[in-house]
Design a protein around this motif. Structure first.
Motif, short mmCIF file in Angstrom:
data_model
loop_
_atom_site.label_atom_id
_atom_site.label_comp_id
_atom_site.label_asym_id
_atom_site.label_seq_id
_atom_site.Cartn_x
_atom_site.Cartn_y
_atom_site.Cartn_z
N ASP A 186 0.62 -1.57 0.32
CA ASP A 186 -0.19 0.10 0.20
C ASP A 186 0.71 0.95 -0.04
O ASP A 186 1.58 1.43 1.03
N VAL A 187 0.77 2.10 -0.75
CA VAL A 187 1.30 4.19 -0.78
C VAL A 187 0.14 4.91 0.10
O VAL A 187 -0.87 4.17 -1.03
N PRO A 188 0.57 5.56 0.64
CA PRO A 188 -0.60 6.64 0.00
C PRO A 188 -1.35 7.49 -0.88
O PRO A 188 -0.59 7.46 -2.19
N ASP A 189 -2.68 7.28 -1.57
CA ASP A 189 -3.32 7.55 -2.85
C ASP A 189 -2.80 8.87 -3.05
O ASP A 189 -2.76 9.14 -3.94
N SER A 190 -2.40 9.86 -2.03
CA SER A 190 -2.08 11.33 -2.79
C SER A 190 -0.48 10.83 -3.63
O SER A 190 -0.23 11.53 -4.59
N LEU A 191 0.95 10.08 -3.40
CA LEU A 191 1.46 9.31 -4.06
C LEU A 191 1.13 9.02 -5.12
O LEU A 191 2.05 9.19 -6.36
N MET A 192 0.19 8.10 -5.40
CA MET A 192 0.03 6.82 -6.32
C MET A 192 -0.53 8.61 -7.06
O MET A 192 -0.71 8.18 -8.41
N GLN A 193 -1.52 8.77 -7.39
CA GLN A 193 -1.91 10.07 -7.95
C GLN A 193 -0.43 10.86 -8.97
O GLN A 193 -1.02 11.03 -9.64
N LEU A 194 -0.27 11.22 -7.72
CA LEU A 194 1.02 12.11 -8.39
C LEU A 194 1.97 11.48 -9.18
O LEU A 194 2.45 12.36 -10.11
N TRP A 195 2.70 10.49 -9.24
CA TRP A 195 3.20 9.82 -10.22
C TRP A 195 2.86 9.52 -11.21
O TRP A 195 2.92 9.17 -12.14
N GLU A 196 0.86 8.99 -11.31
CA GLU A 196 0.38 8.89 -12.56
C GLU A 196 -0.15 10.34 -13.57
O GLU A 196 0.31 9.97 -14.32
N LYS A 197 0.24 11.43 -12.79
CA LYS A 197 0.40 12.32 -13.29
C LYS A 197 0.95 13.03 -13.75
O LYS A 197 1.13 13.14 -15.22
N VAL A 198 2.48 12.82 -12.67
CA VAL A 198 3.21 13.43 -13.42
C VAL A 198 4.80 12.68 -12.89
O VAL A 198 6.25 13.62 -13.42
N GLY A 199 4.69 11.93 -12.29
CA GLY A 199 5.90 10.85 -11.89
C GLY A 199 7.07 10.55 -13.40
O GLY A 199 6.20 10.14 -13.75
N PRO A 200 7.39 10.93 -13.04
CA PRO A 200 8.96 10.84 -14.57
C PRO A 200 9.12 9.02 -14.41
O PRO A 200 9.37 8.37 -13.24
N CYS A 201 9.54 8.71 -15.00
CA CYS A 201 10.02 7.63 -15.57
C CYS A 201 11.57 7.37 -15.25
O CYS A 201 12.05 6.35 -14.82
N VAL A 202 12.30 7.61 -15.17
CA VAL A 202 13.55 8.49 -14.79
C VAL A 202 13.81 9.31 -14.28
O VAL A 202 12.91 10.75 -14.30
N LEU A 203 15.01 9.51 -13.31
CA LEU A 203 15.09 10.88 -12.67
C LEU A 203 16.75 11.21 -12.39
O LEU A 203 17.45 10.01 -11.66
N VAL A 204 17.17 12.17 -13.00
CA VAL A 204 18.93 12.56 -13.16
C VAL A 204 18.70 12.84 -11.72
O VAL A 204 18.28 14.80 -11.41
N LEU A 205 20.11 13.07 -11.14
CA LEU A 205 19.91 13.17 -9.89
C LEU A 205 21.91 14.07 -9.92
O LEU A 205 22.62 13.55 -10.12
N LYS A 206 22.36 14.86 -11.12
CA LYS A 206 23.31 15.88 -11.39
C LYS A 206 23.92 15.76 -10.67
O LYS A 206 23.80 16.75 -9.55
N ASN A 207 25.53 15.58 -10.24
CA ASN A 207 26.48 16.17 -9.63
C ASN A 207 27.28 17.27 -9.75
O ASN A 207 27.26 17.57 -10.67
N GLN A 208 26.80 17.83 -8.59
CA GLN A 208 27.46 19.34 -8.59
C GLN A 208 28.66 19.75 -8.27
O GLN A 208 29.46 20.81 -8.20
#
Length: 600
Positions: free
Chosen positions: A576-598
């Motif tokens: 189970d995950v919070p409904d708010s998270l699932m809604q966020l992932w389904e609407k705007v969640g990325p397939c991949v996310l880049v963490l760029k080293n600074q």
């Protein structure tokens, strides 16, 4: 990647009549597709590799019986097993079989029975449990799970594995394949009265609630070293099965379980090319000629061997249509090339995770993309391998992490001709749920240490587990390793060691697919900065919740000389995950996310 993996509804006809969590890297009973679809709509889907665990959240109720590894030092069988030659059948290489292009015939599973004299001496629940449970895997103490999980999830699966509930197999949608796998006893291994004593022992001894996680440093929010960047490309339903950074071309290879495609992205996350494969990519091996792609077949647990190994040849800047090298494979997860018999040809070792039946094999190159298979371990659960000369004799050896009921990391020593002798590095009880490992030299003594994660929690309705987390095993020489660091992390799925801050020591980036969303959602991604002396400072980035991180890679994506991180999100997992998270992932969640080293 392939090590990809809780909901709790009763599904009698498709779950062998027992309540269990679906998602996990082990794999047992697969679910009804319609049910999967309904669950996916609510963020719950079966786990790609494992599923109906055995007695456990990490072993699977149907894994092959009998790893008589006592001979090699595992504390499996304080009880001893009958059949002295059975262990050799489990671990010795078999004569090569032709596998061009489909998989070879493999040794039949070996079902070992507890020593009859020990059974006769065991008159109470604890004694019987140690005899019968240890005939299959490392003995699980009752306090590893809470009372409800034992009663509703684990014990019913144990009963099937002991041959006391054969009718439940027949209710499964893959009953014919399960029967054909040969992993179930054809007759009860103990009496109903003996079973009742074992059951009463676990239910009386297990805690009412899962024991709490041990202390750890607080995960601070805020990463000065990394800046998250959303790629330009996004699929509507993030189902990332693999991410690989290609530092030479500054590209990302991304596998998608829903579209069954290999997507190639640029450093900014823009789509360069999408290659339809008709199968789910979970790992890649690259050569000058092109890409070798491992396709798992069924992303969800299944006995149906639909896995493939294909080659995408490069020609004038483009890839030719896939050429199938091997097919009809039991859910392969990882491939590594090496000249394993020292004949000058590049062979490869393949982890065939399978489900109830699987194996670890090496494939001898006989020319023209034709190979002969040599089975090393005819057991399910092979996750990943690393080829290296561990004993400095000039021959390439293999390290392999086996999940399922084994939960063991082996070193496989090569005689130089492709014959391997196994030596266990560590073994844990089957509830541990190992998910990944890699080699790294943490103490800078020139010997490879082991970084490993365990956190698969996708078998059936199961609480968080205090023993999930990130571990370092230091190499003490002579092929001896010692657990020297443990960071508790619920649902730990993968960890990589790199000198991210370029201060001369190794830091760790870790992801969790099953974090504690209620009390510690920051566990989704943790950066462990090395403070020296195997002490690490944990932190995460504020946007850690933007995806459900199933996979990860770390390398120099943008060519500036420092190490970046790419996270892959698969949003419809179990638990189970919070409904708010699932809604966020389904609407705007990325397939991949880049963490760029600074740093630069």
């Amino acid at each position: 990647m392939f090590s990809m993996r809780d909901s709790g509804t009763k599904e009698v006809s498709h779950e062998l009549g027992h309540n269990r969590r679906p998602y996990g890297v082990r794999g047992q009973a697969q679910r009804d597709p319609a049910l999967v679809s309904r669950r996916a709509a609510h963020g719950k889907a079966p786990s790609p590799l494992r599923s109906a665990g055995a007695l456990h959240s990490a072993a699977g109720p149907f894994g092959i019986f009998g790893h008589a590894l006592k001979r090699y030092g595992l504390a499996l069988l304080a009880c001893g097993l009958s059949g002295a030659g059975a262990f050799a059948q489990l671990v010795s290489p078999t004569p090569p079989k032709s596998t061009a292009p489909s998989n070879a015939a493999v040794p039949s599973p070996v079902v070992l029975k507890p020593n009859a004299s020990l059974v006769a001496k065991a008159s109470d629940g604890p004694g019987l449990a140690r005899v019968f449970c240890a005939s299959c895997h490392l003995f699980p103490e009752p306090d590893l799970l809470d009372k409800k999980t034992w009663r509703e999830g684990t014990l019913p699966r144990m009963k099937i594995r002991l041959g006391l509930a054969p009718e439940m197999i027949d209710q499964h949608r893959e009953a014919k394949l399960l029967r054909a796998s040969g992993v179930f006893p054809t007759a009860p291994m103990l009496s109903e009265a003996e079973w009742k004593l074992i059951e009463a022992y676990y239910l009386a001894s297990a805690p009412e609630a899962a024991l709490p996680q041990g202390p750890r440093p607080e995960i601070q929010t805020g990463l000065k070293l990394f800046a998250p960047e959303r790629p330009r490309f996004k699929r509507a339903n993030p189902s990332t099965s693999m991410v690989v950074i290609q530092p030479k071309t500054h590209q990302i290879y991304m596998g998608d379980a829903e579209t069954k495609s290999l997507d190639i992205l640029d450093a900014a996350g823009g789509l360069l090319k999408s290659i339809g494969l008709g199968n789910v990519p979970v790992s890649i091996a690259e050569s000058e000629r092109g890409l070798y792609v491992t396709l798992i077949g069924h992303f969800l647990p299944s006995e149906d061997p639909k896995g493939e190994f294909v080659f995408l040849e490069k020609s004038e800047g483009r890839f030719k249509p896939p050429k199938v090298i091997l097919k009809e494979l039991p859910r392969p997860t990882h491939v590594e090339f090496a000249d394993l018999n020292r004949d000058g040809q590049q062979d490869f070792v393949m982890a065939l995770f399978g489900n109830n039946a699987g194996r670890l094999s090496w494939f001898e190159n006989v020319g023209k993309d034709q190979y002969k298979e040599h089975v090393i371990l005819p057991k399910p659960g092979a996750l990943r391998t690393v080829v290296r000369d561990f004993n400095a004799d000039g021959a390439p050896d293999i390290a392999v992490l086996m999940a399922q009921d084994l939960e063991t990391l082996f070193l496989l020593f090569n005689d130089g001709k492709g014959n391997f002798t196994p030596q266990p590095v560590f073994q844990k009880p089957p509830v541990y749920g190992h998910s990944h490992f890699e080699l790294a030299d943490f103490d800078r003594d020139g010997r490879p240490d082991i970084l490993a994660t365990n956190g698969d929690n996708g078998e059936y309705a199961s609480p968080l587990k205090r023993y999930h987390g990130v571990r370092i095993y230091l190499n003490k020489g002579g092929q001896k390793f010692e657990e020297s660091f443990f960071f508790p992390l619920n649902g730990a799925y993968k960890a990589v060691a790199r000198d991210f801050d370029r201060d001369g020591d190794l830091d760790i980036a870790a992801i969790s697919f099953f974090p504690d969303y209620e009390r510690s959602p920051q566990e989704s991604f943790v950066y462990l900065e090395n403070q020296g002396g195997l002490k690490f400072a944990p932190s995460t980035f504020p946007q850690f919740f933007t995806g459900r991180w199933l996979t990860m890679d770390a390398d120099d994506l943008d060519g500036d000389g420092d190490i970046d991180i790419v996270l892959g999100s698969h949003i419809h997992g179990p638990s189970d995950v919070p409904d708010s998270l699932m809604q966020l992932w389904e609407k705007v969640g990325p397939c991949v996310l880049v963490l760029k080293n600074q740093l630069r």
